[in-house]
Scaffold this motif. Structure first.
Motif, short mmCIF file in Angstrom:
data_model
loop_
_atom_site.label_atom_id
_atom_site.label_comp_id
_atom_site.label_asym_id
_atom_site.label_seq_id
_atom_site.Cartn_x
_atom_site.Cartn_y
_atom_site.Cartn_z
N ASN A 1 -36.32 -29.18 26.34
CA ASN A 1 -37.40 -28.65 25.52
C ASN A 1 -36.87 -27.96 24.27
OD1 ASN A 1 -39.51 -29.56 26.98
ND2 ASN A 1 -39.77 -27.70 28.18
N LEU A 2 -35.81 -27.20 24.45
CA LEU A 2 -35.23 -26.49 23.30
C LEU A 2 -34.71 -27.48 22.26
CD1 LEU A 2 -34.52 -23.75 22.11
CD2 LEU A 2 -32.33 -23.87 23.28
N LYS A 3 -34.06 -28.51 22.74
CA LYS A 3 -33.53 -29.52 21.82
C LYS A 3 -34.68 -30.20 21.07
CE LYS A 3 -30.59 -31.61 24.76
NZ LYS A 3 -29.69 -32.61 25.29
N GLN A 4 -35.75 -30.47 21.84
CA GLN A 4 -36.92 -31.13 21.27
C GLN A 4 -37.55 -30.23 20.20
OE1 GLN A 4 -40.34 -31.86 23.90
NE2 GLN A 4 -39.57 -33.95 24.01
N THR A 5 -37.64 -28.93 20.50
CA THR A 5 -38.24 -27.98 19.55
C THR A 5 -37.46 -28.00 18.24
OG1 THR A 5 -38.77 -26.54 21.40
CG2 THR A 5 -38.87 -25.56 19.23
N ILE A 6 -36.15 -27.89 18.36
CA ILE A 6 -35.32 -27.85 17.14
C ILE A 6 -35.43 -29.16 16.38
CG2 ILE A 6 -32.93 -27.69 16.30
CD1 ILE A 6 -32.47 -25.61 18.51
N PHE A 7 -35.49 -30.27 17.09
CA PHE A 7 -35.59 -31.57 16.42
C PHE A 7 -36.91 -31.69 15.66
CE2 PHE A 7 -36.95 -36.04 16.46
CZ PHE A 7 -35.91 -36.58 15.71
N ILE A 8 -38.01 -31.34 16.33
CA ILE A 8 -39.33 -31.45 15.67
C ILE A 8 -39.36 -30.52 14.46
CG2 ILE A 8 -41.83 -31.06 15.93
CD1 ILE A 8 -41.49 -31.88 18.89
N ALA A 9 -38.84 -29.29 14.67
CA ALA A 9 -38.83 -28.32 13.57
C ALA A 9 -38.02 -28.84 12.39
CB ALA A 9 -38.25 -27.00 14.07
N LEU A 10 -36.91 -29.47 12.67
CA LEU A 10 -36.07 -29.99 11.59
C LEU A 10 -36.77 -31.12 10.84
CD1 LEU A 10 -33.25 -29.83 10.26
CD2 LEU A 10 -32.50 -31.56 11.87
N VAL A 11 -37.42 -31.98 11.60
CA VAL A 11 -38.13 -33.10 10.97
C VAL A 11 -39.23 -32.58 10.07
CG1 VAL A 11 -39.65 -35.08 11.43
CG2 VAL A 11 -37.56 -34.78 12.76
N ILE A 12 -39.99 -31.60 10.57
CA ILE A 12 -41.10 -31.04 9.76
C ILE A 12 -40.53 -30.34 8.53
CG2 ILE A 12 -42.88 -29.25 9.78
CD1 ILE A 12 -43.52 -30.07 12.62
N SER A 13 -39.48 -29.56 8.75
CA SER A 13 -38.88 -28.83 7.63
C SER A 13 -38.38 -29.78 6.56
CB SER A 13 -37.71 -27.98 8.10
OG SER A 13 -38.10 -27.16 9.15
N LEU A 14 -37.73 -30.84 6.97
CA LEU A 14 -37.19 -31.80 6.00
C LEU A 14 -38.31 -32.57 5.31
CD1 LEU A 14 -34.18 -33.29 8.01
CD2 LEU A 14 -34.01 -32.01 5.88
N ALA A 15 -39.29 -32.99 6.12
CA ALA A 15 -40.34 -33.85 5.57
C ALA A 15 -41.27 -33.09 4.63
CB ALA A 15 -41.12 -34.47 6.70
N PHE A 16 -41.56 -31.82 4.92
CA PHE A 16 -42.55 -31.09 4.12
C PHE A 16 -41.91 -29.96 3.30
CE2 PHE A 16 -44.87 -32.79 7.83
CZ PHE A 16 -45.70 -33.66 7.13
N ASP A 17 -40.60 -30.02 3.16
CA ASP A 17 -39.87 -29.04 2.35
C ASP A 17 -40.14 -27.61 2.79
OD1 ASP A 17 -38.38 -27.77 0.51
OD2 ASP A 17 -39.51 -28.43 -1.24
N PHE A 18 -39.97 -27.33 4.07
CA PHE A 18 -40.10 -25.95 4.55
C PHE A 18 -38.70 -25.35 4.70
CE2 PHE A 18 -44.22 -27.31 6.88
CZ PHE A 18 -44.97 -27.03 5.75
N SER A 19 -37.94 -25.39 3.64
CA SER A 19 -36.59 -24.83 3.74
C SER A 19 -36.68 -23.30 3.77
CB SER A 19 -35.74 -25.29 2.57
OG SER A 19 -36.29 -24.80 1.37
N ALA A 20 -35.72 -22.68 4.42
CA ALA A 20 -35.76 -21.22 4.59
C ALA A 20 -35.79 -20.52 3.24
CB ALA A 20 -34.55 -20.77 5.40
N GLY A 21 -35.06 -21.07 2.26
CA GLY A 21 -35.00 -20.46 0.94
C GLY A 21 -36.36 -20.44 0.27
N ARG A 22 -37.06 -21.56 0.40
CA ARG A 22 -38.38 -21.67 -0.25
C ARG A 22 -39.38 -20.71 0.40
NH1 ARG A 22 -42.25 -26.49 0.34
NH2 ARG A 22 -43.85 -25.93 -1.17
N ILE A 23 -39.31 -20.62 1.74
CA ILE A 23 -40.23 -19.72 2.45
C ILE A 23 -39.92 -18.26 2.06
CG2 ILE A 23 -40.93 -18.89 4.73
CD1 ILE A 23 -40.29 -21.69 5.81
N TRP A 24 -38.65 -17.96 1.98
CA TRP A 24 -38.26 -16.58 1.63
C TRP A 24 -38.73 -16.23 0.21
CZ3 TRP A 24 -37.40 -12.09 3.41
CH2 TRP A 24 -36.68 -11.12 2.71
N LYS A 25 -38.57 -17.19 -0.73
CA LYS A 25 -39.01 -16.97 -2.13
C LYS A 25 -40.49 -16.66 -2.16
CE LYS A 25 -36.05 -19.92 -4.87
NZ LYS A 25 -36.06 -21.25 -5.46
N ARG A 26 -41.25 -17.44 -1.38
CA ARG A 26 -42.70 -17.25 -1.36
C ARG A 26 -43.06 -15.89 -0.76
NH1 ARG A 26 -46.86 -16.00 -2.16
NH2 ARG A 26 -48.88 -16.83 -1.52
N ALA A 27 -42.32 -15.51 0.31
CA ALA A 27 -42.60 -14.24 0.97
C ALA A 27 -42.30 -13.07 0.04
CB ALA A 27 -41.76 -14.14 2.24
#
Lengths: 452, 386
Positions: free
Chosen positions: B220-246
């Motif tokens: 489950n943990l591996k699956q979570t990280i994989f899905i999260a990575l796919v979403i982050s890559l596909a929709f540009d949810f990089s940590a830097g961009r989120i932090w800039k917005r915050a």
């Protein structure tokens, strides 16, 4: 020599296991698992069963028919590299049935390409089904075996082999295919009997013949330890046989002498043990798909040159007995340091095999594909893999009744051409799996060669 | 109590809220995927295969007694899918079913005899005698003959006698039972002799349960990280961009965002509980709807950073030219910007992998600090992460 015109019927599915089957990427990768995954078979073989395995020494009588005593004499077959499930494997069945052995021993590679088991019953995914259960269906005798390299290529890394031959987990399967299951005590074992002059010891050489241990995949990581447990057990059994004055036939899959040179690089301790026990009379291996015999003098020279062993009193022959049904390997190799005293098929026969196989292969579209050409350029034996029942071999061991002049004989059986086994005048349809084959006695006699 | 009004706190709260939102999103996707793909059952099948060996896959045929009629199937079939998690007795019963017919029959008869004897040695029942009669008729050449032969040999160790038939030497012969015998002892010995692998599986079952739990959690943990990575890559949810917005958020904006995702998180948690209690299938379908809404909301939030003219009503997939900036393609700067982007997305995925319950508590804590209503975080995170 006139050849009969019988129409030999093979099972329909046997034709699907030829070169085309091996060239499927899934099978090609599975069969080359030795290159892709590390070898830890010295550890794996002790994880399959219970921590304290049963006694590895079993009397012959357990494999004989009820009521048949070992002292009355019996015969059995030693064969290797059977498990391709194709027409060349089926081609040996009439001869195997003809001799009516009490039991049979297969020295490895009995479930090619990768010793896989699949619960769905799909023979293309279940190598034991295609290479073992279906060909020997209704043989009605116990079959013991040793694991070859291909059995270790499976996902369970040999667990499939252990479960099939050493436990009752697949008892239902044995029963369904009309085979008598007598579970082996492990992946290496001994067959003996107080009255019998001969002892048979089977060893497990693992995935790559690294009994002395070896480095892991790509030389990374810690070294695999040697299988001291198996070596100690072998020493103990050979000491006992020396003491009892019995002759020992040692069987294992990967040979130490092959094509006229030293082969098993990490089995030096095994060779030293074999060289130090006069009771060992024959060493029979498989792996190389041909028949090669090395005389006692050659083996003595081999032990002296390679290991510096004193060989006084050592009279042992080494036999490579891998012609049990798989596509043949080339035998037109150059003479090397250790002379092969008997070879089957010989260089001329090999040319015939390549010519006939090549003609079949040329008609195959697979041979014309890029993958086909690539594989054939890597291993030229593939060029002749026409899936023909030609030049196959095995050993027939007769243990005679107590008091006989010769306590036992080991006879090589060489089958040149399946069609020659039937009377030249016979016609009609012959089922390859007929348990009472009507063979031409004269020709069967010709298959029996001088005793080893 | 006076709250802490700091730009840093607002940025931190905003960032935590974003990650919480993403965690919830990943959780919804993952739960739906797990349900639709029978993830737990497949994981169980694999664990069982590791535990018992490839032989366990025979259970696919052996343990299903029901027949079903699937969609577009006119014939009723036995399901051949994955194995559902079984308890110890179910597993034992299923494993026994893989034995050959004579072994199975003998085992059944011995159990029946054991029930009949109620713990005291008695003379053999009529049923047992009839069974022995049948066993003795096993014919050489018949399938299962060798099993019958071995059972007869075993019975002879327990006081049964075998008399060969003078007229027919192909059959085993007449088997006679002793005057009295203890069925319990016989049954135990039979299991040890013919079904030792089943007894081993039964004995080691608690360890198997632990193995399965561990394997499932890890998967489950591996699956979570994989899905999260796919979403982050596909929709540009990089940590830097989120932090800039915050960082650009006001205290009010951050608090509002935190409250929205907290409410969403609690709603989802309730949904999961409902699923556990067996009302979950409808929830899963609802979740799928919510995924779309949540992703759209999320994209709207993030799109206000540096993309002025985009339609936030629909998800924007990653714009490759923006990642690479002005660097020319395949230059070192271009490669560096891509590596940076991938690492930032990986970082987001790892943060999400920590789990929605952790982010939920952190957001609550930060919100409490900001609003002066500090609450102690819950001591136990509980439940499955992701």
């Amino acid at each position: 020599m006139e050849v009969s015109v019988v129409d030999i019927r093979f099972p329909e599915f046997a034709k699907d296991r030829g070169i085309g089957f091996w060239l499927r990427p899934r099978n090609l990768i599975a069969s080359r698992n030795d290159l892709l995954r590390s070898d830890n078979s010295n550890s794996w073989r002790y994880t399959f069963g219970p921590a304290s395995p049963p006694d590895r020494s079993v009397p012959f009588s357990r494999l004989l028919e009820p009521g048949h005593s070992a002292s009355e004499g019996f015969c059995f077959i030693i064969i290797a590299d059977t498990g391709e499930g194709d027409r060349s494997q089926y081609g040996l069945l009439p001869l195997l049935y003809h001799f009516r052995p009490k039991f049979m021993i297969i020295i490895g590679d009995l479930a090619n390409p990768a010793g896989r088991i699949d619960g769905s019953g799909d023979r293309n995914k279940d190598d034991y089904l295609a290479g073992f259960f279906e060909p020997y269906r209704n043989f009605d005798i116990p079959i013991w075996s040793l694991p070859g390299n291909h059995e270790y290529y499976a996902r369970g890394q040999g667990q499939e082999y252990f479960d099939t031959f050493c436990t009752r987990k697949y008892a239902n399967r044995w029963s369904d295919y009309g085979l008598r299951l007598v579970p082996q005590p492990g992946t290496y074992w001994e067959l003996k009997e107080p009255d019998s002059p001969v002892v048979v010891i089977g060893l497990d050489t693992g995935k790559k013949g690294n009994l002395d241990g070896g480095r892991r995949f790509l030389n990374i990581g810690t070294e695999m330890p040697a299988d001291q447990k198996q070596y100690r057990w072998l020493e103990e059994r050979l000491n006992l046989a020396d003491h009892d004055g019995k002759d020992v036939i040692v069987l294992f899959h990967i040979p130490v002498l092959n094509k006229g040179k030293k082969d098993g690089k990490r089995m030096n301790t095994l060779c030293r043990i074999l060289a130090s026990h006069p009771c060992v009379k024959k060493v029979v291996c498989g792996h190389e798909h041909s028949f090669q015999e090395y005389s006692a003098e050659t083996v003595q020279r081999f032990f002296e040159i390679e290991f510096g062993c004193s060989t006084s009193g050592i009279e042992q022959k080494h036999i490579v007995n891998g012609g049990g049904g798989s596509a043949l390997h080339s035998t037109d190799f150059k003479p090397r340091r250790y002379q092969v005293s008997r070879l089957f098929p010989d260089a001329d026969q090999w040319k015939v095999y390549m010519k006939e196989g090549g003609a079949i292969m040329q008609g195959s579209w697979l041979a014309k594909t890029l993958l086909g050409k690539l594989v054939m350029s890597v291993n030229r034996a593939y060029k002749g893999d026409g899936d023909m029942p030609l030049y196959l071999s095995f050993l027939l061991v007769n243990v005679h009744e107590k008091g006989a002049e010769h306590p036992y004989t080991v006879t090589p059986v060489w089958m040149e051409n399946l069609y020659k086994l039937y009377h030249p005048q016979s016609t009609g349809v012959v089922e390859i799996m007929d348990k009472n084959p009507n063979l031409y006695d004269l020709e069967v006699e010709r298959c029996l060669k001088d005793n080893l | 109590m006076e709250g802490i009004q700091s730009q840093w706190l607002s940025a931190l709260l905003g960032f935590a809220a974003f990650i919480l939102g993403l965690s919830v999103l990943v959780q919804i996707i993952q739960e739906s995927f797990k349900f639709l793909s029978s993830s737990k059952d497949r994981s169980y099948s694999r664990s069982l295969s590791d535990f018992l060996g490839p032989w366990a896959m025979q259970l696919k045929q052996a343990c299903f007694t029901l027949t079903v009629r699937g969609p577009f199937q006119f014939l009723r079939i036995r399901p051949q899918g994955v194995l559902l998690p079984m308890d110890r007795d179910q597993l034992e019963a299923a494993l026994i079913k893989t034995a050959p017919p004579w072994v199975l029959k003998t085992h059944q008869m011995l159990r029946q005899e054991m029930n009949w004897q109620c713990g005291t040695e008695k003379k053999p029942s009529q049923a047992w005698c009839r069974f022995l009669e049948d066993l003795g008729k096993a014919d050489k050449g018949m399938l299962g003959y060798w099993n019958a032969y071995e059972i007869t040999q075993w019975l002879s160790q327990w006081g049964h006698t075998l008399k060969k038939d003078s007229k027919n030497d192909r059959i085993l012969g007449k088997i006679n039972a002793p005057l009295t015998f203890g069925a319990k002892e016989l049954c135990d010995s039979f299991q040890e002799c013919f079904l030792s692998h089943v007894s081993d599986a039964k004995t080691n079952f608690p360890q198997f349960e632990k193995n399965f739990e561990y394997a499932y959690r890890r998967k489950n943990l591996k699956q979570t990280i994989f899905i999260a990575l796919v979403i982050s890559l596909a929709f540009d949810f990089s940590a830097g961009r989120i932090w800039k917005r915050a960082q650009r958020m006001s205290a009010k904006e951050a608090a509002s965002l935190a409250e929205t995702y907290l409410a969403m998180s609690e709603k989802i948690t309730k949904g999961m509980e409902a699923e556990d209690s067996g009302k979950g299938q409808a929830e899963v379908m609802k979740n799928l709807e919510e995924v779309k809404i949540l992703l759209t909301d999320y994209a709207k939030e993030l799109s206000s950073i540096d993309r002025k003219s985009q339609d936030a009503s629909f998800l924007q997939l990653i714009k490759f030219n923006e990642i690479a900036g002005r660097a020319s393609a395949f230059s070192w700067a271009w490669i560096a910007s891509w590596i940076k982007y991938i690492f930032q997305c990986l970082f987001t995925a790892l943060l999400i992998g920590v789990g929605a319950p952790v982010w939920n508590d952190l957001v609550k804590f930060l919100l409490g600090l900001q609003q002066g209503k500090f609450k102690k975080p819950l001591p136990d995170y509980g439940g499955e992460r992701g």
